[in-house]
Scaffold this motif. Structure first.
Motif, PDB file in Angstrom:
ATOM      1  N   SER A  10       0.831  -1.213   0.000  1.00 48.36           N
ATOM      2  CA  SER A  10       0.000   0.000   0.000  1.00 48.36           C
ATOM      3  C   SER A  10       0.856   1.251   0.000  1.00 48.36           C
ATOM      4  O   SER A  10       0.649   2.170  -0.801  1.00 48.36           O
ATOM      5  CB  SER A  10      -0.934  -0.011   1.215  1.00 48.36           C
ATOM      6  OG  SER A  10      -1.660   1.201   1.293  1.00 48.36           O
ATOM      7  N   GLN A  11       1.847   1.303   0.891  1.00 49.25           N
ATOM      8  CA  GLN A  11       2.720   2.466   0.966  1.00 49.25           C
ATOM      9  C   GLN A  11       3.616   2.566  -0.259  1.00 49.25           C
ATOM     10  O   GLN A  11       3.930   3.668  -0.730  1.00 49.25           O
ATOM     11  CB  GLN A  11       3.565   2.420   2.239  1.00 49.25           C
ATOM     12  CG  GLN A  11       4.402   3.673   2.472  1.00 49.25           C
ATOM     13  CD  GLN A  11       3.557   4.951   2.466  1.00 49.25           C
ATOM     14  OE1 GLN A  11       2.550   5.037   3.172  1.00 49.25           O
ATOM     15  NE2 GLN A  11       3.943   5.938   1.667  1.00 49.25           N
ATOM     16  N   HIS A  12       4.014   1.417  -0.796  1.00 47.36           N
ATOM     17  CA  HIS A  12       4.862   1.423  -1.998  1.00 47.36           C
ATOM     18  C   HIS A  12       4.117   2.053  -3.175  1.00 47.36           C
ATOM     19  O   HIS A  12       4.680   2.870  -3.912  1.00 47.36           O
ATOM     20  CB  HIS A  12       5.290   0.000  -2.333  1.00 47.36           C
ATOM     21  CG  HIS A  12       6.280  -0.087  -3.457  1.00 47.36           C
ATOM     22  ND1 HIS A  12       7.553   0.434  -3.375  1.00 47.36           N
ATOM     23  CD2 HIS A  12       6.173  -0.617  -4.707  1.00 47.36           C
ATOM     24  CE1 HIS A  12       8.199   0.228  -4.514  1.00 47.36           C
ATOM     25  NE2 HIS A  12       7.380  -0.415  -5.332  1.00 47.36           N
ATOM     26  N   TYR A  73      -7.187   1.831  -3.343  1.00 46.13           N
ATOM     27  CA  TYR A  73      -6.803   2.014  -1.941  1.00 46.13           C
ATOM     28  C   TYR A  73      -5.723   3.061  -1.749  1.00 46.13           C
ATOM     29  O   TYR A  73      -5.295   3.323  -0.630  1.00 46.13           O
ATOM     30  CB  TYR A  73      -6.464   0.694  -1.274  1.00 46.13           C
ATOM     31  CG  TYR A  73      -5.144   0.016  -1.577  1.00 46.13           C
ATOM     32  CD1 TYR A  73      -4.735  -1.055  -0.783  1.00 46.13           C
ATOM     33  CD2 TYR A  73      -4.301   0.390  -2.622  1.00 46.13           C
ATOM     34  CE1 TYR A  73      -3.536  -1.731  -1.026  1.00 46.13           C
ATOM     35  CE2 TYR A  73      -3.115  -0.270  -2.870  1.00 46.13           C
ATOM     36  CZ  TYR A  73      -2.731  -1.333  -2.064  1.00 46.13           C
ATOM     37  OH  TYR A  73      -1.552  -1.995  -2.302  1.00 46.13           O
ATOM     38  N   SER A  74      -5.288   3.692  -2.833  1.00 51.64           N
ATOM     39  CA  SER A  74      -4.296   4.758  -2.739  1.00 51.64           C
ATOM     40  C   SER A  74      -4.975   6.123  -2.670  1.00 51.64           C
ATOM     41  O   SER A  74      -5.694   6.522  -3.590  1.00 51.64           O
ATOM     42  CB  SER A  74      -3.358   4.722  -3.954  1.00 51.64           C
ATOM     43  OG  SER A  74      -2.590   5.907  -4.032  1.00 51.64           O
ATOM     44  N   LYS A  75      -4.728   6.843  -1.591  1.00 52.10           N
ATOM     45  CA  LYS A  75      -5.276   8.194  -1.453  1.00 52.10           C
ATOM     46  C   LYS A  75      -4.751   9.102  -2.553  1.00 52.10           C
ATOM     47  O   LYS A  75      -5.499   9.905  -3.127  1.00 52.10           O
ATOM     48  CB  LYS A  75      -4.898   8.756  -0.077  1.00 52.10           C
ATOM     49  CG  LYS A  75      -5.434  10.157   0.190  1.00 52.10           C
ATOM     50  CD  LYS A  75      -5.029  10.626   1.586  1.00 52.10           C
ATOM     51  CE  LYS A  75      -5.529  12.042   1.854  1.00 52.10           C
ATOM     52  NZ  LYS A  75      -5.133  12.510   3.214  1.00 52.10           N
ATOM     53  N   GLU A 171       8.178 -10.656  -6.007  1.00 54.56           N
ATOM     54  CA  GLU A 171       8.464  -9.231  -5.863  1.00 54.56           C
ATOM     55  C   GLU A 171       9.581  -8.825  -6.817  1.00 54.56           C
ATOM     56  O   GLU A 171      10.693  -9.349  -6.757  1.00 54.56           O
ATOM     57  CB  GLU A 171       8.859  -8.889  -4.425  1.00 54.56           C
ATOM     58  CG  GLU A 171       9.097  -7.395  -4.232  1.00 54.56           C
ATOM     59  CD  GLU A 171       9.352  -7.016  -2.782  1.00 54.56           C
ATOM     60  OE1 GLU A 171       9.912  -5.925  -2.566  1.00 54.56           O
ATOM     61  OE2 GLU A 171       9.001  -7.809  -1.883  1.00 54.56           O
ATOM     62  N   ILE A 172       9.268  -7.872  -7.696  1.00 55.61           N
ATOM     63  CA  ILE A 172      10.208  -7.382  -8.701  1.00 55.61           C
ATOM     64  C   ILE A 172      10.239  -5.864  -8.630  1.00 55.61           C
ATOM     65  O   ILE A 172       9.201  -5.212  -8.768  1.00 55.61           O
ATOM     66  CB  ILE A 172       9.805  -7.846 -10.119  1.00 55.61           C
ATOM     67  CG1 ILE A 172       9.822  -9.379 -10.199  1.00 55.61           C
ATOM     68  CG2 ILE A 172      10.720  -7.253 -11.174  1.00 55.61           C
ATOM     69  CD1 ILE A 172       8.680  -9.972 -10.912  1.00 55.61           C
ATOM     70  N   ASP A 173      11.413  -5.303  -8.368  1.00 60.75           N
ATOM     71  CA  ASP A 173      11.572  -3.846  -8.258  1.00 60.75           C
ATOM     72  C   ASP A 173      10.603  -3.241  -7.244  1.00 60.75           C
ATOM     73  O   ASP A 173      10.078  -2.143  -7.447  1.00 60.75           O
ATOM     74  CB  ASP A 173      11.373  -3.177  -9.626  1.00 60.75           C
ATOM     75  CG  ASP A 173      12.439  -3.588 -10.633  1.00 60.75           C
ATOM     76  OD1 ASP A 173      13.580  -3.880 -10.204  1.00 60.75           O
ATOM     77  OD2 ASP A 173      12.132  -3.634 -11.843  1.00 60.75           O
ATOM     78  N   GLY A 174      10.366  -3.971  -6.165  1.00 55.67           N
ATOM     79  CA  GLY A 174       9.516  -3.463  -5.096  1.00 55.67           C
ATOM     80  C   GLY A 174       8.035  -3.747  -5.263  1.00 55.67           C
ATOM     81  O   GLY A 174       7.256  -3.532  -4.331  1.00 55.67           O
TER      82      GLY A 174
END
Length: 217
Positions: A10-12, A73-75, A171-174
């Protein structure tokens, strides 16, 4: 499987949307164009878009006489879509909602004509979360309603690359990606009839995707 790592996505996404407000480009996707054709063929004009991202498909639908409720879910993502809606005077056809699709969807049973999502199903969702999401989509769709979604598939060059996060998650590049085989698509057919599965490519890499169209039985 470490759920804390999955939850950090989510934060990413928030960070990437803030730093790269057009990370997916300005043009709508092929899947949106194909979906518009399917909606028109079935005389459908009201949809829920799950995981709207930065709104490139949302705006395309709104400009083509489709009423859209766009969830993400991203503000930051929602604020970018809202600006596009205002700038292009599409307030009458698009509304947005910040929402995590791992929760119960905020719609009544049998109330929605169609759901659309571009690569939401291949986000950092476990198999169980995918089943729950698919059941929620089934719950809110009207009988005969359509669920149209895209996923990166197991022919994609990134499949089994990067850090394995459990199941078919890498997980690839975050970014954590859930890759789909046709068997996985078929495992999500409870209460649905598959109308078609189409392969297509997107981007310069290119990403290898399936476009799936299911009809609620």
């Amino acid at each position: 499987m470490d759920k804390n790592i999955l939850n950090q996505q989510s934060q990413h996404w928030e960070t990437n949307f803030s730093n790269k407000p057009e990370m997916f480009g300005l043009d709508h996707s092929y899947s949106a164009e194909k979906t518009l054709s399917v909606l028109k063929e079935n005389n459908l004009s009201n949809i829920v878009e799950l995981g709207a991202g930065l709104g490139r498909d949302t705006i395309f639908f709104g400009k083509n006489s489709i009423n859209v409720t766009a969830l993400d879910y991203s503000k930051k993502g929602i604020s970018i879509i809202d600006k596009k809606i205002n700038d292009q005077n599409l307030n009458s056809s698009i509304r947005t909602l910040k929402f995590d699709v791992r929760k119960k969807l905020p719609f009544k049973d049998n109330s929605i004509e169609a759901c659309y999502s571009h690569m939401l199903y291949c986000m950092a969702l476990t198999n169980l979360e995918l089943i729950n999401l698919n059941n929620e989509v089934k719950r809110i769709l009207k009988p005969g309603g359509l669920n149209i979604y895209t996923v990166r598939n197991t022919e994609d060059g990134d499949f089994k690359k990067g850090a394995h996060r459990g199941e078919d998650l890498y997980e690839i590049d975050g970014f954590i990606i859930h890759f789909f085989s046709k068997d996985k698509i078929n495992s999500l057919l409870d209460g649905f009839e598959n109308l078609f599965i189409e392969k297509f490519d997107e981007g310069k890499f290119p990403r290898k995707l399936y476009l799936v169209c299911n009809k609620k039985i």
